[in-house]
Write an enzyme that holds these catalytic residues in place. Structure first.
Site, short mmCIF file in Angstrom:
data_model
loop_
_atom_site.label_atom_id
_atom_site.label_comp_id
_atom_site.label_asym_id
_atom_site.label_seq_id
_atom_site.Cartn_x
_atom_site.Cartn_y
_atom_site.Cartn_z
N GLU A 190 0.84 -1.20 0.00
CA GLU A 190 0.00 0.00 0.00
C GLU A 190 0.87 1.25 0.00
O GLU A 190 2.09 1.16 0.22
CB GLU A 190 -0.93 -0.01 1.22
CG GLU A 190 -2.00 -1.08 1.14
CD GLU A 190 -2.99 -1.03 2.29
OE1 GLU A 190 -2.62 -0.53 3.36
OE2 GLU A 190 -4.12 -1.49 2.11
N ARG A 247 -1.34 8.76 1.09
CA ARG A 247 -2.74 9.15 0.96
C ARG A 247 -2.97 10.65 0.85
O ARG A 247 -3.82 11.09 0.08
CB ARG A 247 -3.47 8.70 2.22
CG ARG A 247 -3.75 7.26 2.17
CD ARG A 247 -4.57 6.85 3.31
NE ARG A 247 -4.76 5.43 3.10
CZ ARG A 247 -5.10 4.57 4.03
NH1 ARG A 247 -5.29 5.00 5.25
NH2 ARG A 247 -5.27 3.32 3.75
N HIS A 274 -11.01 9.92 7.07
CA HIS A 274 -10.78 8.49 7.24
C HIS A 274 -10.13 8.12 8.56
O HIS A 274 -10.52 7.15 9.20
CB HIS A 274 -9.88 8.03 6.08
CG HIS A 274 -9.64 6.56 6.04
ND1 HIS A 274 -10.68 5.65 6.00
CD2 HIS A 274 -8.49 5.83 6.04
CE1 HIS A 274 -10.18 4.42 5.96
NE2 HIS A 274 -8.86 4.51 5.99
N ARG A 286 -0.52 9.08 9.08
CA ARG A 286 -0.49 7.63 9.30
C ARG A 286 -0.19 6.90 8.00
O ARG A 286 -0.81 7.17 6.96
CB ARG A 286 -1.85 7.17 9.82
CG ARG A 286 -1.96 5.66 9.92
CD ARG A 286 -3.39 5.24 10.14
NE ARG A 286 -4.17 5.38 8.96
CZ ARG A 286 -4.94 4.41 8.44
NH1 ARG A 286 -5.00 3.24 9.03
NH2 ARG A 286 -5.65 4.61 7.36
C1 LIG Z 1 -13.37 1.84 6.09
C2 LIG Z 1 -12.10 1.75 6.88
C3 LIG Z 1 -11.05 0.99 6.42
C4 LIG Z 1 -9.87 0.88 7.16
N1 LIG Z 1 -8.88 0.06 6.70
C5 LIG Z 1 -7.78 -0.13 7.49
C6 LIG Z 1 -6.79 -1.07 7.12
O1 LIG Z 1 -6.90 -1.76 6.13
N2 LIG Z 1 -5.71 -1.21 7.94
C7 LIG Z 1 -5.55 -0.49 9.08
O2 LIG Z 1 -4.54 -0.67 9.78
N3 LIG Z 1 -6.48 0.41 9.44
C8 LIG Z 1 -7.59 0.60 8.69
N4 LIG Z 1 -8.54 1.49 9.07
C9 LIG Z 1 -8.38 2.16 10.36
C10 LIG Z 1 -8.66 1.14 11.46
O3 LIG Z 1 -9.75 0.34 11.06
C11 LIG Z 1 -8.99 1.83 12.75
O4 LIG Z 1 -8.01 2.77 13.07
C12 LIG Z 1 -9.05 0.81 13.88
O5 LIG Z 1 -9.94 -0.23 13.53
C13 LIG Z 1 -9.52 1.49 15.15
O6 LIG Z 1 -9.75 0.49 16.10
P1 LIG Z 1 -10.21 0.93 17.54
O7 LIG Z 1 -10.32 -0.31 18.34
O8 LIG Z 1 -9.35 2.01 18.04
O9 LIG Z 1 -11.67 1.59 17.31
P2 LIG Z 1 -12.95 1.03 16.57
O10 LIG Z 1 -12.68 -0.22 15.86
O11 LIG Z 1 -13.55 2.15 15.82
O12 LIG Z 1 -13.92 0.70 17.80
C14 LIG Z 1 -14.47 1.75 18.57
C15 LIG Z 1 -15.37 1.13 19.62
O13 LIG Z 1 -15.69 2.13 20.58
C16 LIG Z 1 -17.08 2.11 20.85
N5 LIG Z 1 -17.46 3.45 21.33
C17 LIG Z 1 -17.17 4.65 20.79
N6 LIG Z 1 -17.67 5.63 21.57
C18 LIG Z 1 -18.28 5.03 22.61
C19 LIG Z 1 -18.99 5.50 23.73
N7 LIG Z 1 -19.19 6.81 23.96
N8 LIG Z 1 -19.52 4.60 24.59
C20 LIG Z 1 -19.36 3.26 24.38
N9 LIG Z 1 -18.68 2.76 23.35
C21 LIG Z 1 -18.15 3.64 22.47
C22 LIG Z 1 -17.71 1.70 19.55
O14 LIG Z 1 -19.01 1.23 19.77
C23 LIG Z 1 -16.72 0.63 19.10
O15 LIG Z 1 -17.01 -0.57 19.75
C24 LIG Z 1 -9.73 1.61 8.36
C25 LIG Z 1 -10.77 2.40 8.81
C26 LIG Z 1 -11.96 2.46 8.09
C27 LIG Z 1 -13.07 3.30 8.61
#
Ligand SMILES: Cc1cc2nc3c(=O)[nH]c(=O)nc-3n(C[C@H](O)[C@H](O)[C@H](O)COP(=O)(O)OP(=O)(O)OC[C@H]3O[C@@H](n4cnc5c(N)ncnc54)[C@H](O)[C@@H]3O)c2cc1C
Length: 557
Positions: free
Chosen positions: A139, A308, A369, A404
């Site tokens: 990528e 990006r 994003h 990032r």
């Molecule tokens: C479409 C897309 C494609 C992506 N592709 C990639 C990729 O290929 N590779 C990569 O490394 N990264 C990728 N990313 C980025 C990556 O997916 C995210 O940075 C990562 O998944 C974030 O994980 P996280 O556990 O921090 O949060 P998330 O996976 O977003 O989880 C957040 C959690 O917090 C909870 N939450 C939020 N606020 C509250 C609240 N007030 N009370 C209770 N619960 C709450 C939500 O319900 C959820 O369960 C992508 C992102 C997107 C949107």
């Protein structure tokens, strides 16, 4: 209200209790069930009791929608040094090299851990008896093939595998459709210590606000893409963790660095469906929609494989210059078999919208994003507040700097969750659970008769953030945005103080706080660096060493 920041509505010590106690205690309260929250929960669950809270269903998260994959050095031609160097280059002088090296070094073992949890990554040998050899894609910004993936639905494979284990673990108590409103700290209760003691959490099904007490509280709440009109993020991404931490007294860093993904499908019903960068990695070309000309090589020598921000700005420029609403992404020169093998989900989804990727180009636009900045946290995920951790996209660890690199974020989630688990497990025995915490108080609020305020402000906020604080910024646009956000903060705060909380109101209040933090951070950076591009200062500032933008809350005295 100082500096336009909303202060917490009710400090429970001010008001009498109105309901019988509903305190729900655990050793560790994890708010968020994406890659970061689930990894932490599973890493700790054999040792302590966990409350795991999420806004929607367990798996609804940005993690679920990740397509491309997770980076790790597994190819014999690759090296940890190369991965570190690529990450530092993308970060434009603001990565913390120590953190980058730690995350990159833990890449291979993170992949092994995920595989042990049953995550099935795409392999090239497919033979269960030989050692696993993963198919690696490439990528933007990565000079080698180092993206481990599960076809084009890596996040879904990771999220659902981890969720299965969490559901089955007796020590993990899952609370779906619960939204955290605010953290409870000693400071908020008028005590000397500002230790985090728990959180107020709204049960979206019953409408009751419960008190969740814990020895340790972890924010794993994901990013803040919903601040912008166009985003690849799911609806849960309203920056709640960042806003809660800020109100509780944590410093927030580098919020001006919002990554815009260059290619989301342009279609009224597609709701920002993301088209993975891997398509460009596998030879997809960007073309102008009117005369079908490729244009990326005029903007960067790496053409479609440029980082990006460069690609998003180039598309923004082409669109603004021509007045087009989108550009084309074309991989139709590859065979249908190749496309189906590498991008089966994207192919099927585009077909649903009437586009056959094997025979035609698809229309794409950039969209917000990834939130590079966030709650300042250390190498174990600890924040400024004792007992409060921040993990994953909500945190600022120093990994991403000003930009990032693709697929480094899922890796960051896994590495930091594992590190936080070790730290929490070590510290837990020294902590005793706090005594009964004050109940949430609703004695001075009523049901709203003006929901329109919430819907109107929601749209207004996201629109002006897109128009004035988007891919290309100027001082004037930022000032306009600042005036508007201050007005909205006053209005929303007033509304919040008078009416019963709802999920929409909680999110709107947080979106407004996060928008304000983004605008203030952007105003402080008088240069263009990484993802922050301002037409008023289009160059890097070479007169000073690169510096993070750190905001400190006024109430942190
Ligand atoms: C479409 C897309 C494609 C992506 N592709 C990639 C990729 O290929 N590779 C990569 O490394 N990264 C990728 N990313 C980025 C990556 O997916 C995210 O940075 C990562 O998944 C974030 O994980 P996280 O556990 O921090 O949060 P998330 O996976 O977003 O989880 C957040 C959690 O917090 C909870 N939450 C939020 N606020 C509250 C609240 N007030 N009370 C209770 N619960 C709450 C939500 O319900 C959820 O369960 C992508 C992102 C997107 C949107």
């Amino acid at each position: 209200m100082k500096n336009g920041i909303v202060k917490v509505k009710t400090t429970p010590s001010q008001y009498p209790q109105t309901r019988p106690s509903t305190q729900n205690n655990s050793d560790v309260l994890i708010i968020g069930s994406g890659a970061a929250g689930l990894t932490l929960a599973l890493s700790l669950a054999d040792q302590c009791k966990i409350n795991l809270v999420c806004k929607e269903h367990l798996t609804e998260s940005a993690t679920l929608y990740a397509q491309g994959g997770i980076s790790a050095v597994l190819d014999k031609n690759d090296s940890l040094d190369d991965h570190v160097e690529d990450t530092l280059n993308a970060g434009a002088g603001l990565c913390n090299e120590r953190i980058v090296r730690k995350v990159v070094s833990d890449g291979p073992q993170s992949i092994r851990w995920l595989s042990d949890q049953g995550v099935c990554f795409t392999q090239i040998n497919g033979n269960q008896n030989t050692e696993k050899q993963y198919h690696l894609t490439r990528e933007g910004g990565h000079r080698h093939r180092r993206i481990v993936h599960a076809a084009d639905a890596t996040g879904r494979e990771m999220e659902t595998s981890l969720a299965k284990h969490a559901i089955n673990h007796p020590n993990i108590n899952i609370h779906e459709k619960h939204i955290a409103i605010d953290l409870i700290t000693g400071r908020k209760l008028g005590r000397k210590s500002k230790r985090c003691l728990g959180a107020y959490i709204l049960n979206k099904t019953t409408g009751n606000v419960g008190v969740f007490g814990a020895k340790m509280v972890v924010l794993a709440t994901g990013g803040a893409g919903k601040v912008y009109l166009y985003t690849s993020n799911p609806d849960i991404a309203s920056g709640d963790g960042i806003a809660m931490a800020w109100r509780a007294g944590c410093r927030i860093a580098n919020m001006e660095f919002i990554q815009f993904h260059p290619t989301c499908l342009f279609h009224p019903q597609a709701k920002s469906f993301l088209i993975t960068e891997a398509i460009r990695g596998e030879g997809g070309r960007l073309r102008t929609p009117d005369d079908n000309k490729t244009f990326m090589s005029a903007y960067d020598t790496r053409a479609e494989l440029a980082p990006r921000d460069v690609v998003a700005r180039a598309i923004d420029h082409v669109m603004k210059k021509s007045g087009a609403e989108f550009v084309h992404l074309d991989i139709s020169h590859k065979s249908k078999d190749f496309i189906l093998q590498h991008f089966p989900n994207i192919y099927a989804r585009c077909l649903d919208f009437g586009y056959d990727m094997a025979t035609q180009a698809i229309p794409v636009v950039p969209a917000a994003h990834y939130t590079c900045g966030g709650i300042m946290s250390d190498a174990c995920g600890r924040t400024d507040i004792e007992g409060l951790y921040a993990l994953g996209e909500t945190a600022h660890t120093g990994m991403h700097g000003a930009n990032r690199m693709a697929s480094n974020s899922l890796l960051e989630c896994i590495v930091f969750a594992a590190e936080a688990a070790r730290n929490i497990a070590k510290t837990l025995p020294e902590i005793t659970l706090s005594e009964r915490l004050p109940e949430w108080d609703e004695s001075r609020v009523t049901d709203s008769d003006e929901e329109v305020v919430v819907t109107h402000n929601w749209h207004e906020l996201r629109q002006f953030m897109w128009d004035y604080v988007g891919i290309v910024r100027t001082d004037k646009r930022l000032q306009r945005a600042k005036r508007r956000v201050e007005l909205l903060l006053t209005e929303i705060n007033d509304y919040y103080n008078h009416f019963r909380v709802s999920s929409d109101l909680i999110e709107l209040r947080n979106l407004a706080v996060v928008s304000d933090l983004i605008i203030r951070s952007a105003m402080l950076r008088k240069e263009s660096r990484g993802l922050h591009y301002t037409a008023d200062y289009p160059e890097l500032d070479h007169t000073h060493p690169p510096k993070n933008t750190i905001l400190t809350p006024d109430n942190d005295t």
